[in-house]
Design a protein around this motif. Structure first.
Motif, PDB file in Angstrom:
ATOM      1  N   LEU A 195       9.309  16.963  -9.026  1.00 35.99           N
ATOM      2  CA  LEU A 195       8.086  16.451  -8.419  1.00 35.99           C
ATOM      3  C   LEU A 195       8.080  14.929  -8.430  1.00 35.99           C
ATOM      4  N   ARG A 196       8.568  14.365  -9.507  1.00 35.54           N
ATOM      5  CA  ARG A 196       8.634  12.899  -9.605  1.00 35.54           C
ATOM      6  C   ARG A 196       9.534  12.323  -8.525  1.00 35.54           C
ATOM      7  N   HIS A 197      10.697  12.960  -8.297  1.00 35.50           N
ATOM      8  CA  HIS A 197      11.598  12.504  -7.245  1.00 35.50           C
ATOM      9  C   HIS A 197      10.940  12.628  -5.870  1.00 35.50           C
ATOM     10  N   LEU A 198      10.250  13.725  -5.653  1.00 31.96           N
ATOM     11  CA  LEU A 198       9.588  13.944  -4.373  1.00 31.96           C
ATOM     12  C   LEU A 198       8.570  12.838  -4.085  1.00 31.96           C
ATOM     13  N   ILE A 199       7.802  12.485  -5.102  1.00 30.56           N
ATOM     14  CA  ILE A 199       6.750  11.486  -4.903  1.00 30.56           C
ATOM     15  C   ILE A 199       7.339  10.090  -4.712  1.00 30.56           C
ATOM     16  N   LEU A 200       8.263   9.710  -5.612  1.00 31.05           N
ATOM     17  CA  LEU A 200       8.768   8.339  -5.619  1.00 31.05           C
ATOM     18  C   LEU A 200       9.851   8.075  -4.574  1.00 31.05           C
ATOM     19  N   MET A 201      10.618   9.098  -4.224  1.00 30.34           N
ATOM     20  CA  MET A 201      11.766   8.871  -3.347  1.00 30.34           C
ATOM     21  C   MET A 201      11.576   9.421  -1.932  1.00 30.34           C
ATOM     22  N   VAL A 202      10.562  10.243  -1.721  1.00 24.92           N
ATOM     23  CA  VAL A 202      10.345  10.809  -0.388  1.00 24.92           C
ATOM     24  C   VAL A 202       8.943  10.494   0.123  1.00 24.92           C
ATOM     25  N   LEU A 203       7.933  10.969  -0.578  1.00 25.88           N
ATOM     26  CA  LEU A 203       6.566  10.869  -0.073  1.00 25.88           C
ATOM     27  C   LEU A 203       6.094   9.423   0.100  1.00 25.88           C
ATOM     28  N   LEU A 204       6.167   8.636  -0.959  1.00 28.25           N
ATOM     29  CA  LEU A 204       5.658   7.267  -0.873  1.00 28.25           C
ATOM     30  C   LEU A 204       6.469   6.393   0.088  1.00 28.25           C
ATOM     31  N   PRO A 205       7.827   6.433   0.031  1.00 28.97           N
ATOM     32  CA  PRO A 205       8.579   5.628   1.011  1.00 28.97           C
ATOM     33  C   PRO A 205       8.306   6.026   2.451  1.00 28.97           C
ATOM     34  N   GLU A 206       8.215   7.323   2.726  1.00 30.58           N
ATOM     35  CA  GLU A 206       7.980   7.772   4.094  1.00 30.58           C
ATOM     36  C   GLU A 206       6.568   7.425   4.575  1.00 30.58           C
ATOM     37  N   ALA A 207       5.626   7.427   3.655  1.00 36.86           N
ATOM     38  CA  ALA A 207       4.237   7.145   4.023  1.00 36.86           C
ATOM     39  C   ALA A 207       3.890   5.660   3.940  1.00 36.86           C
ATOM     40  N   LEU A 208       4.865   4.814   3.608  1.00 36.16           N
ATOM     41  CA  LEU A 208       4.582   3.401   3.353  1.00 36.16           C
ATOM     42  C   LEU A 208       3.905   2.682   4.530  1.00 36.16           C
ATOM     43  N   PRO A 209       4.389   2.846   5.783  1.00 37.75           N
ATOM     44  CA  PRO A 209       3.688   2.162   6.886  1.00 37.75           C
ATOM     45  C   PRO A 209       2.209   2.556   6.980  1.00 37.75           C
ATOM     46  N   ALA A 210       1.919   3.842   6.838  1.00 33.35           N
ATOM     47  CA  ALA A 210       0.532   4.297   6.888  1.00 33.35           C
ATOM     48  C   ALA A 210      -0.256   3.777   5.692  1.00 33.35           C
ATOM     49  N   LEU A 211       0.391   3.690   4.536  1.00 33.17           N
ATOM     50  CA  LEU A 211      -0.290   3.163   3.353  1.00 33.17           C
ATOM     51  C   LEU A 211      -0.611   1.682   3.520  1.00 33.17           C
ATOM     52  N   VAL A 212       0.314   0.923   4.106  1.00 35.68           N
ATOM     53  CA  VAL A 212       0.061  -0.499   4.358  1.00 35.68           C
ATOM     54  C   VAL A 212      -1.120  -0.659   5.314  1.00 35.68           C
ATOM     55  N   ALA A 213      -1.137   0.169   6.361  1.00 36.07           N
ATOM     56  CA  ALA A 213      -2.277   0.134   7.285  1.00 36.07           C
ATOM     57  C   ALA A 213      -3.569   0.500   6.570  1.00 36.07           C
ATOM     58  N   GLY A 214      -3.499   1.446   5.647  1.00 39.77           N
ATOM     59  CA  GLY A 214      -4.673   1.838   4.880  1.00 39.77           C
ATOM     60  C   GLY A 214      -5.147   0.745   3.946  1.00 39.77           C
ATOM     61  N   ILE A 215      -4.206   0.027   3.343  1.00 36.48           N
ATOM     62  CA  ILE A 215      -4.569  -1.099   2.478  1.00 36.48           C
ATOM     63  C   ILE A 215      -5.266  -2.180   3.296  1.00 36.48           C
ATOM     64  N   THR A 216      -4.749  -2.417   4.504  1.00 41.26           N
ATOM     65  CA  THR A 216      -5.374  -3.401   5.393  1.00 41.26           C
ATOM     66  C   THR A 216      -6.800  -2.995   5.728  1.00 41.26           C
ATOM     67  N   LEU A 217      -6.984  -1.737   6.077  1.00 47.23           N
ATOM     68  CA  LEU A 217      -8.325  -1.236   6.401  1.00 47.23           C
ATOM     69  C   LEU A 217      -9.253  -1.370   5.198  1.00 47.23           C
ATOM     70  N   THR A 218      -8.741  -1.064   4.014  1.00 43.23           N
ATOM     71  CA  THR A 218      -9.544  -1.180   2.795  1.00 43.23           C
ATOM     72  C   THR A 218      -9.955  -2.621   2.546  1.00 43.23           C
ATOM     73  N   ALA A 219      -9.022  -3.555   2.760  1.00 40.44           N
ATOM     74  CA  ALA A 219      -9.343  -4.974   2.573  1.00 40.44           C
ATOM     75  C   ALA A 219     -10.426  -5.436   3.540  1.00 40.44           C
ATOM     76  N   VAL A 220     -10.348  -4.975   4.783  1.00 45.56           N
ATOM     77  CA  VAL A 220     -11.356  -5.344   5.774  1.00 45.56           C
ATOM     78  C   VAL A 220     -12.723  -4.785   5.371  1.00 45.56           C
ATOM     79  N   VAL A 221     -12.735  -3.541   4.903  1.00 44.45           N
ATOM     80  CA  VAL A 221     -13.994  -2.935   4.458  1.00 44.45           C
ATOM     81  C   VAL A 221     -14.550  -3.702   3.256  1.00 44.45           C
ATOM     82  N   LEU A 222     -13.674  -4.139   2.365  1.00 46.77           N
ATOM     83  CA  LEU A 222     -14.123  -4.890   1.192  1.00 46.77           C
ATOM     84  C   LEU A 222     -14.736  -6.232   1.574  1.00 46.77           C
ATOM     85  N   VAL A 223     -14.268  -6.836   2.643  1.00 44.50           N
ATOM     86  CA  VAL A 223     -14.880  -8.085   3.109  1.00 44.50           C
ATOM     87  C   VAL A 223     -16.339  -7.841   3.475  1.00 44.50           C
ATOM     88  N   SER A 224     -16.591  -6.755   4.213  1.00 42.09           N
ATOM     89  CA  SER A 224     -17.975  -6.438   4.578  1.00 42.09           C
ATOM     90  C   SER A 224     -18.790  -6.035   3.353  1.00 42.09           C
TER      91      SER A 224
END
Length: 222
Positions: free
Chosen positions: A134-163
Motif C-alpha cells: 500500500l505504501r508503494h502504491l501511494i508514494l510511487m503510483v497514486l501521488l506521482p500520477e495525481a500530481l498535476p491535479a494536486l498542484v491545480a488543487g493547491i492553487t485553487l485552495t490558495a485562491v480560496v484562502l485569499v478570499s
C-alpha cells in the motif's frame, strides 16, 4: 491626494499585503500538510478503495462534509475559543491562521481524494500484481500520477484562502480585509478601498497564473 497621503497609502497596503501573504502561506501549508493525508485516507478506505473500511470512511467523510458546509464567517466566530487557546488572542494575522486552516483542510482533502480517483486503475493493478505494498502504491503510483491535479488543487485552495483572509478582516484578522474595513469602509476612504480591491485581484491572478504554469510543467515531466 498629496505625496504624503500617497506614501501613507502605499505603506498601509504594503503592510496589509504582507500580512495576507503570511496568512495564506502558512494556512495553505498546514491545510495541504493535513488535508493531503486525509484525502489519501478517504480514497484508500472508501467502500471500493484499496483497503475498504466503510464505517471509518463514513465517519471521516461526515466530518469533512460538515467542515465544508460551514460558512467561513460562522467558522471564524466559532473558532475564537480554539484560536485563543492556540495563539493566545483572537485578533491579528497569526490568530486568523487557525480558522483559515480549519476551513481549508476539508476543502483540500476532497480535492486530493478526487485527484486520486482520476489515476488510471491499470497502473494500480500493475503494481499490485508485482507485489507492491500500500505504501508503494501511494508514494510511487497514486501521488506521482495525481500530481498535476494536486498542484491545480493547491492553487485553487490558495485562491480560496485569499478570499477567506479578506473575510477574516471582519473580526480583526489583519491583512487586506482588515485594512479595507477599518481604513476604507469605516473612514469612508475610497482610495484605500480601491487599492485593496486591486491588490486582491492581483494576488488571485498571480496565484492562478503561477499555479497553472506549474501544473503544466509537472504534467509535461510525467
Amino acid at each position: 491626494m498629496n505625496p504624503e497621503d500617497w506614501g501613507e497609502l502605499v505603506s498601509l497596503v504594503a503592510g496589509a499585503t504582507a500580512e495576507t501573504l503570511y496568512m495564506v502561506g502558512l494556512s495553505g501549508l498546514l491545510a495541504v500538510g493535513i488535508g493531503l493525508p486525509l484525502g489519501v485516507a478517504l480514497f484508500v478506505i472508501a467502500p471500493k478503495g484499496l483497503t475498504p473500511w466503510p464505517r471509518l470512511h463514513a465517519v471521516l467523510g461526515g466530518v469533512v462534509n460538515a467542515g465544508r458546509s460551514l460558512p467561513f464567517v460562522v467558522l471564524l466566530i466559532a473558532a475564537i475559543p480554539l484560536t485563543r487557546l492556540i495563539v493566545g488572542t483572537s485578533l491579528g494575522s497569526s490568530a486568523a491562521v487557525v480558522p483559515l486552516t480549519l476551513g481549508a483542510i476539508p476543502f483540500f482533502a476532497r480535492i486530493a481524494e478526487a485527484a486520486l480517483r482520476e489515476v488510471d486503475p491499470g497502473r494500480v493493478e500493475a503494481v499490485v500484481s508485482m507485489g507492491g505494498t500500500l505504501r508503494h502504491l501511494i508514494l510511487m503510483v497514486l501521488l506521482p500520477e495525481a500530481l498535476p491535479a494536486l498542484v491545480a488543487g493547491i492553487t485553487l485552495t490558495a485562491v480560496v484562502l485569499v478570499s477567506f483572509s479578506a473575510m477574516a478582516g471582519v473580526v480583526g484578522g489583519g491583512g487586506l480585509g482588515d485594512l479595507a474595513i477599518r481604513y476604507g469602509y469605516q473612514r469612508f476612504n475610497t482610495q484605500v478601498m480601491i487599492a485593496t480591491v486591486v491588490v486582491l485581484i492581483g494576488l488571485v491572478q498571480g496565484l492562478q497564473s503561477a499555479g497553472d504554469w506549474l501544473a503544466r510543467r509537472v504534467a509535461h515531466k510525467r
